[in-house]
Design an enzyme around this catalytic site. Sequence first.
Site, PDB file in Angstrom:
ATOM      1  CG  HIS A 139      14.662  16.394  15.837  1.00  0.00           C
ATOM      2  ND1 HIS A 139      13.247  16.699  15.636  1.00  0.00           N
ATOM      3  CD2 HIS A 139      14.580  15.361  16.385  1.00  0.00           C
ATOM      4  CE1 HIS A 139      12.490  15.635  16.157  1.00  0.00           C
ATOM      5  NE2 HIS A 139      13.336  15.020  16.958  1.00  0.00           N
ATOM      6  CD  GLU A 191      14.842  10.680  21.878  1.00  0.00           C
ATOM      7  OE1 GLU A 191      15.916  10.539  22.711  1.00  0.00           O
ATOM      8  OE2 GLU A 191      14.154  11.622  21.879  1.00  0.00           O
TER       9      GLU A 191
END
Length: 234
Positions: A16, A103
Amino acid sequence: MPDKDAGTPRVFLYRHGQTEWSQSGRYTGVTELELTTNGVQQVLASGKILVGAGKLMDPKNIARVFVSPRRRAAHTFELAFDEAEQRLLKEAGKVSTTDRLAEWNYGAYEGLLTKEIRALRKDHGLDGERPWDIWADGCEGGESPAEVTARIDSLIEEIRALHQGNMHGENPSDVVLVAHGHLLRAFTKRWLGYPMDFPLSMMLEPGAIGVLSYQHHSIDEPAFLVGYGFPVQE
């Protein structure tokens, strides 16, 4: 990819774009942060060059897109692929959100800098012999390397099942992972068969794309591409 490896399935690692915390070096796991203006531009730039018909990540060659549940990853997918490409992929059932790409759960270290984490651990009586290393030590109140390994290995198993039987390009079988810096580097270690604490230093900038594949069209020879020859533009 060299001619001898043409058609071999690939896994694209799409990190990202920049957030305020990635810019400052703060560990960002479950916290929902939006992309910065620069982060948006990072993804648009890489997408313009690498995503689309006749480009490296050609939607016609994509079998699956897996996206982290964090908003910053979903936004990156929405920026990287145009509306028509997104619609076609979604209508074909090729896009899914999975917790396996979330994550690393940093637990007590969420929002901290590395130096702050090491100071905290020192206060807790930890790391007397060497500095904290997330790959070996994990996170207090968060995930251990073994826990991250388990969820990544589950996804790799699913991807390998998709690739099996398509090692010479028999069917579209490229896979895109839209996720995070630590998680995608952890995925790379496991793709290559290394334990989390294996000393493999890797860099993946916000908005950047990495590529994994196989040597010799062999499902038993996973590899990463150090360099890549891009498709010739007509």
